[in-house]
Design a protein around this motif. Sequence first.
Motif, short mmCIF file in Angstrom:
data_model
loop_
_atom_site.label_atom_id
_atom_site.label_comp_id
_atom_site.label_asym_id
_atom_site.label_seq_id
_atom_site.Cartn_x
_atom_site.Cartn_y
_atom_site.Cartn_z
N ALA A 1 100.68 -9.97 56.67
CA ALA A 1 101.31 -10.19 57.97
C ALA A 1 100.35 -10.78 59.01
O ALA A 1 100.74 -11.67 59.77
CB ALA A 1 101.91 -8.88 58.49
N GLU A 2 99.11 -10.30 59.05
CA GLU A 2 98.15 -10.78 60.04
C GLU A 2 96.82 -11.08 59.38
O GLU A 2 95.88 -10.28 59.43
CB GLU A 2 97.98 -9.73 61.15
CG GLU A 2 99.24 -9.48 61.94
CD GLU A 2 99.03 -8.44 63.03
OE1 GLU A 2 97.98 -8.49 63.71
OE2 GLU A 2 99.92 -7.60 63.20
N PRO A 3 96.69 -12.26 58.76
CA PRO A 3 95.45 -12.60 58.07
C PRO A 3 94.27 -12.74 59.04
O PRO A 3 94.44 -13.13 60.19
CB PRO A 3 95.75 -13.92 57.38
CG PRO A 3 96.93 -14.49 58.08
CD PRO A 3 97.68 -13.33 58.67
N LEU A 4 93.10 -12.39 58.53
CA LEU A 4 91.84 -12.48 59.27
C LEU A 4 91.90 -11.77 60.63
O LEU A 4 91.40 -12.26 61.64
CB LEU A 4 91.42 -13.94 59.45
CG LEU A 4 91.11 -14.72 58.18
CD1 LEU A 4 90.71 -16.15 58.52
CD2 LEU A 4 90.02 -14.04 57.34
N SER A 5 92.54 -10.60 60.62
CA SER A 5 92.61 -9.81 61.85
C SER A 5 91.95 -8.46 61.60
O SER A 5 91.64 -8.10 60.46
CB SER A 5 94.06 -9.62 62.29
OG SER A 5 94.73 -8.75 61.40
N ASP A 6 91.75 -7.71 62.66
CA ASP A 6 91.18 -6.37 62.55
C ASP A 6 92.23 -5.31 62.24
O ASP A 6 91.89 -4.15 62.03
CB ASP A 6 90.43 -6.00 63.84
CG ASP A 6 89.19 -6.87 64.04
OD1 ASP A 6 88.59 -7.29 63.03
OD2 ASP A 6 88.83 -7.12 65.21
N SER A 7 93.51 -5.71 62.24
CA SER A 7 94.57 -4.74 61.99
C SER A 7 94.61 -4.35 60.51
O SER A 7 94.11 -5.07 59.65
CB SER A 7 95.93 -5.31 62.43
OG SER A 7 96.25 -6.42 61.63
N ALA A 8 95.19 -3.18 60.24
CA ALA A 8 95.34 -2.73 58.86
C ALA A 8 96.23 -3.72 58.10
O ALA A 8 97.15 -4.31 58.67
CB ALA A 8 95.96 -1.34 58.84
N ASP A 9 95.92 -3.90 56.83
CA ASP A 9 96.70 -4.84 56.01
C ASP A 9 98.14 -4.35 55.87
O ASP A 9 98.39 -3.20 55.50
CB ASP A 9 96.08 -4.98 54.62
CG ASP A 9 94.78 -5.76 54.64
OD1 ASP A 9 94.43 -6.31 55.71
OD2 ASP A 9 94.12 -5.83 53.59
N HIS A 10 99.07 -5.24 56.19
CA HIS A 10 100.49 -4.97 56.02
C HIS A 10 101.07 -6.18 55.28
O HIS A 10 101.02 -7.31 55.79
CB HIS A 10 101.18 -4.78 57.37
CG HIS A 10 102.67 -4.63 57.28
ND1 HIS A 10 103.27 -3.56 56.66
CD2 HIS A 10 103.66 -5.44 57.70
CE1 HIS A 10 104.58 -3.72 56.71
NE2 HIS A 10 104.84 -4.85 57.34
N TRP A 11 101.58 -5.94 54.08
CA TRP A 11 102.10 -7.01 53.24
C TRP A 11 103.61 -7.11 53.36
O TRP A 11 104.31 -6.10 53.28
CB TRP A 11 101.71 -6.77 51.78
CG TRP A 11 100.26 -6.97 51.53
CD1 TRP A 11 99.27 -6.03 51.63
CD2 TRP A 11 99.62 -8.18 51.16
NE1 TRP A 11 98.04 -6.59 51.34
CE2 TRP A 11 98.23 -7.90 51.03
CE3 TRP A 11 100.07 -9.48 50.90
CZ2 TRP A 11 97.30 -8.88 50.67
CZ3 TRP A 11 99.14 -10.44 50.53
CH2 TRP A 11 97.78 -10.14 50.42
N LEU A 12 104.12 -8.33 53.56
CA LEU A 12 105.56 -8.60 53.60
C LEU A 12 106.00 -9.05 52.22
O LEU A 12 105.28 -9.79 51.54
CB LEU A 12 105.85 -9.69 54.64
CG LEU A 12 105.25 -9.46 56.03
CD1 LEU A 12 105.53 -10.66 56.93
CD2 LEU A 12 105.80 -8.18 56.65
N GLN A 13 107.19 -8.64 51.80
CA GLN A 13 107.70 -8.94 50.46
C GLN A 13 108.86 -9.93 50.54
O GLN A 13 109.74 -9.79 51.40
CB GLN A 13 108.20 -7.65 49.79
CG GLN A 13 107.19 -6.52 49.77
CD GLN A 13 106.06 -6.77 48.79
OE1 GLN A 13 106.25 -7.38 47.75
NE2 GLN A 13 104.87 -6.28 49.12
#
Length: 190
Positions: free
Chosen positions: A55-67
């Motif tokens: 969802a937000e590549p190269l960010s400091d946020s936790a990884d959240h994957w969209l399907q």
Amino acid sequence: MTVPYKRILTVCLSAFLLIATAASGDASTSPGAADAQRAFDWEIGAWRSTVRVLAEPLSDSADHWLQFAGTSTVRPLMDRRANALEFEVAGPNGRIDALNLRLYEPQAQRWSLTFVNMRDGLLTPAVYGGFRDGVGDFRGDDTLGGRPIKVRFLIFRPGPDEARFEQAFSADGGTTWETNWVAVDHRIRR
């Protein structure tokens, strides 16, 4: 009026040498180039696609994957020196309708891959490369949020009817990579 035999022979030999020289300088006629030009032939046809997108590549946020899930269709163009991939997937977070135009450059003996997101109709900067030992490796430069990044796109073929595509970004010139796109395709038999 008679034309001397030697003059005719000289003209014919000159023409032959000119044609032979032109043909030998054409990179697309060499055996390696012909194989490279056919590097995507295996993919021509229809595929079922499952996709995970960060969802937000190269960010400091936790990884959240969209399907997402859907289809991709690859069509040859220009005697297979190019092809177009139509990509249509959907999921709980929306749709992705995209096009990937792939062109073979015989002089450089490489492929360029240019993506188009149909939502905004904009072309991304191309990634360039080819296949080595069965793995496609394509790289280029782009921007994300106004900052320059490197892009790496890899293609793996675990079997004749399966393919895996991974895209990764790097904000440090290619020292480290963050995968942000993983698509797994299975051929649709008709």
